[in-house]
Design an enzyme around this catalytic site. Structure first.
Site, short mmCIF file in Angstrom:
data_model
loop_
_atom_site.label_atom_id
_atom_site.label_comp_id
_atom_site.label_asym_id
_atom_site.label_seq_id
_atom_site.Cartn_x
_atom_site.Cartn_y
_atom_site.Cartn_z
N CYS A 1 -1.77 -9.49 0.82
CA CYS A 1 -3.19 -9.83 0.92
C CYS A 1 -3.77 -10.13 -0.47
O CYS A 1 -4.47 -11.12 -0.66
CB CYS A 1 -3.95 -8.70 1.59
SG CYS A 1 -5.68 -9.08 1.93
N CYS B 1 -11.86 -4.48 -3.27
CA CYS B 1 -12.33 -4.93 -1.97
C CYS B 1 -12.81 -3.74 -1.14
O CYS B 1 -12.33 -2.62 -1.30
CB CYS B 1 -11.21 -5.66 -1.23
SG CYS B 1 -10.78 -7.26 -1.96
N CYS C 1 -10.31 -1.50 0.75
CA CYS C 1 -9.26 -0.92 -0.09
C CYS C 1 -9.81 -0.03 -1.20
O CYS C 1 -9.07 0.36 -2.11
CB CYS C 1 -8.41 -2.02 -0.70
SG CYS C 1 -7.69 -3.14 0.50
N CYS D 1 -2.68 -5.01 -8.43
CA CYS D 1 -2.79 -5.95 -7.31
C CYS D 1 -2.03 -7.25 -7.58
O CYS D 1 -1.87 -8.06 -6.68
CB CYS D 1 -4.25 -6.26 -7.03
SG CYS D 1 -5.11 -7.04 -8.41
#
EC number: 1.8.4.10
Length: 240
Positions: A114, A203, A206, A231
Site C-alpha cells: 500500500c 495515514c 496506520c 514505508c
C-alpha cells in the site's frame, strides 16, 4: 555551479547545525526541494525560507490522511504564503489494489504494498525531476533504521544509473525536544493531532496515539514488528 563533492560535504557537515546544512544544500543545488509531512519538515521550511524564499516544497497525499493533516497542509501554505505541490498516487495502480485486496489489506499482509503505491511511486516521480531533496529525518526517530543517519548522503533508493540524487537530513542530530523548542520559539504551525497524543503521524488507518513513555514511532503500523518501520520513502536506512 561546480560539481558537488559528496565526500567533502559529509566530512564538513556532520557536526554542523541545521541552518549551515540548509545553506550548503541551497547554495549547491538550484533544483532541490523540501519533503513536507510533519513537524520537523515545517521547521526546515521556516529555516529555508530565510535563505531562499522560492524553495520548492512538496507533500504526499495518499488519500488516507487524517482530516487534521489536510488542514495542517493548508495552514502551512497560508502561514508562509508558499506553493505546496501535492503529489497523488497513480489512479490505475490504486484502483487495482483496492479492487483486488480492499481498503485495509495492510492489516493482513503488511504495509509495504500500500505504501509503495500511495507514497513511494509518487515520490519516485517527483524525485526523478530533482537533483537533491531535504528531509526532516532524525536519528532518534528509530534506533533500528535511522541511528546511522548522515547529514548528507547519496540516496541509493532513488538514484539511477543516469542520475545521482543527493539527500540532506539537516535535523539528523536533533532530538524531538529541540524540534518542539524551535516550534514554540518561532511560532511554527503544527498538526493539531500532536495535541491528541499522536507523535509520528502517517495515514489515518496506520497511525494511532502513543502511551506515556512509548517510543514516538510506536504508533505507526502498530500491528507489525517493532523493527525496520520504514514505508519505503527512506528504505536506504534499512540495514541489509
Amino acid at each position: 555551479m561546480t560539481a558537488f563533492d559528496l565526500t567533502k560535504a559529509q566530512n564538513e557537515l556532520q557536526q554542523k547545525n541545521p541552518r549551515i546544512i540548509l545553506r550548503t544544500a541551497l547554495e549547491n543545488f538550484d533544483n532541490i526541494a523540501i519533503s513536507f509531512s510533519g513537524a520537523e519538515d515545517v521547521v526546515l521550511i521556516d529555516m529555508a525560507l530565510k535563505i531562499r524564499p522560492d524553495i520548492q516544497v512538496f507533500t504526499l497525499d495518499t488519500g488516507r490522511l487524517h482530516p487534521e493533516t489536510y488542514r495542517f497542509i493548508e495552514k502551512v501554505r497560508k502561514h508562509y504564503k508558499i506553493d505546496i505541490e501535492v503529489l497523488t498516487p497513480d489512479r490505475e495502480k490504486l484502483d487495482e489494489l483496492v479492487k483486488n485486496k480492499g481498503l485495509f489489506s495492510f492489516y493482513e499482509d503488511g504495509h509495504q504494498e500500500c505504501c509503495g503505491i500511495r507514497k513511494v511511486e509518487p515520490l519516485r516521480r517527483k524525485l526523478a525531476q530533482l537533483d537533491a531533496w531535504i528531509t526532516g529525518q532524525r536519528k532518534d526517530q528509530s534506533l533500528d533504521t535511522r541511528s546511522d543517519l548522515p547529514k548528507v548522503q547519496l540516496d541509493s533508493a532513488f538514484s539511477t544509473d543516469d542520475k545521482k540524487l543527493i539527500k540532506f537530513n539537516p535535523l539528523a542530530n536533533w532530538s524531538s525536544a529541540q524540534v518542539w523548542d524551535y516550534i514554540e520559539a518561532y511560532q511554527v504551525p503544527y498538526n493539531e493531532l500532536h495535541e491528541k497524543g499522536f507523535t509520528s503521524i502517517g495515514c489515518e488507518p496506520c497511525t494511532r496515539p502513543v502511551l506515556p513513555n512509548q517510543h514516538e514511532r510506536s504508533g505507526r503500523w502498530w500491528w507489525e514488528s517493532d523493527h525496520k518501520k520504514e514505508c519505503g520513502l527512506h528504505v536506504d536506512n534499512v540495514k541489509k
